[in-house]
Design an enzyme around this catalytic site. Structure first.
Site, PDB file in Angstrom:
ATOM      1  N   CYS A   1      10.946  59.259 -20.959  1.00 50.60           N
ATOM      2  CA  CYS A   1      10.245  60.535 -21.136  1.00 50.60           C
ATOM      3  C   CYS A   1       9.778  61.122 -19.803  1.00 50.60           C
ATOM      4  O   CYS A   1       9.920  62.323 -19.555  1.00 50.60           O
ATOM      5  CB  CYS A   1       9.071  60.389 -22.100  1.00 50.60           C
ATOM      6  SG  CYS A   1       7.949  59.017 -21.752  1.00 50.60           S
TER       7      CYS A   1
ATOM      8  N   GLU B   1       8.248  68.577 -24.184  1.00 55.18           N
ATOM      9  CA  GLU B   1       8.014  67.246 -24.759  1.00 55.18           C
ATOM     10  C   GLU B   1       9.382  66.743 -25.213  1.00 55.18           C
ATOM     11  O   GLU B   1       9.998  67.352 -26.089  1.00 55.18           O
ATOM     12  CB  GLU B   1       7.005  67.374 -25.907  1.00 55.18           C
ATOM     13  CG  GLU B   1       6.492  66.044 -26.443  1.00 55.18           C
ATOM     14  CD  GLU B   1       7.474  65.447 -27.428  1.00 55.18           C
ATOM     15  OE1 GLU B   1       8.019  64.365 -27.123  1.00 55.18           O
ATOM     16  OE2 GLU B   1       7.713  66.059 -28.486  1.00 55.18           O
TER      17      GLU B   1
ATOM     18  N   HIS C   1       3.077  58.225 -23.565  1.00 56.55           N
ATOM     19  CA  HIS C   1       4.211  59.155 -23.612  1.00 56.55           C
ATOM     20  C   HIS C   1       3.943  60.305 -22.652  1.00 56.55           C
ATOM     21  O   HIS C   1       2.856  60.889 -22.648  1.00 56.55           O
ATOM     22  CB  HIS C   1       4.369  59.677 -25.038  1.00 56.55           C
ATOM     23  CG  HIS C   1       5.507  60.620 -25.250  1.00 56.55           C
ATOM     24  ND1 HIS C   1       6.805  60.335 -24.872  1.00 56.55           N
ATOM     25  CD2 HIS C   1       5.542  61.868 -25.805  1.00 56.55           C
ATOM     26  CE1 HIS C   1       7.594  61.350 -25.194  1.00 56.55           C
ATOM     27  NE2 HIS C   1       6.850  62.295 -25.756  1.00 56.55           N
TER      28      HIS C   1
END
Length: 204
Positions: free
Chosen positions: A122, A71, A54
């Site tokens: 992401c 994030e 991630h």
């Protein structure tokens, strides 16, 4: 699959972040060490040997002594540790010691979800955030023309059917933004969209 380091570096360069961009790192990112320069990086929650899990973005504004942590899921510190076994306290300590005479910095962290729960975009959302940081370093999280393109939802609702249309629109806005600003993305659009699709993790 998500985004490769090569893709992220090329897109970040297209977005004009080059003067401030330190690179892509795994979980061993050493932090920010220059006391006077704006700086940013894209950091993975896992070791490079795993292939990555991630992506998150870190940015440092020495003028306000602020470290930004973007994030895309807006997870709490506890959840980051639970899901990804990732902690950033040591990174902040190293940055504070090296970059601030009084060893005191402010952390500003994203707390809302902009990415869908099964999306693999992401890294691309991180690129979008770094564009905002490079152009509006005092307010990179929101209240700027780039991040205003997407809408955050409470992290507690990440998996709720109610917010999935909003999160899907965010990803469509992300792709449109990159189409406009990144020649690399335009040249590899089909491949990148397939690898980062809104339902990618669900279909694996």
């Amino acid at each position: 699959m998500g985004s490769s380091e090569q893709e992220l570096k090329a897109i970040v360069k297209d977005l004009g972040c080059g003067p401030y961009f330190l690179g892509t790192y795994d979980k061993r990112f050493p932090g920010f060490v220059s006391p006077h320069k704006l700086a940013c990086a894209i950091v993975n929650t896992a070791g490079r040997e795993t292939g990555g899990v991630h992506w998150m973005a870190f940015a440092w504004n020495p003028h306000s002594k602020t470290c930004y942590l973007f994030e895309p899921f807006g997870f709490s510190d506890q959840r980051l540790k639970q899901v990804y076994q990732f902690e950033y306290e040591s990174l902040l300590r190293r940055s504070a010691i090296a970059s601030s005479p009084d060893r005191c910095i402010t952390l500003e962290k994203s707390t809302q979800s902009v990415q869908g729960p099964n999306s693999a975009a992401c890294g691309l959302f991180c690129c979008m955030f770094l564009h905002a940081f490079a152009n509006w370093p005092q307010t990179p999280m929101d209240h700027n023309p780039t991040m205003n393109l997407i809408t955050g939802v409470p992290n507690s609702m990440l998996n709720s059917p109610q917010v999935q249309p909003t999160l899907r629109r965010n990803q469509e806005q992300l792709y449109s933004f990159l189409e406009r600003h990144s020649p690399y993305f335009r040249s590899h659009s089909a491949q990148i969209r397939s690898a980062t699709s809104f339902c990618h993790l669900k279909n694996m």
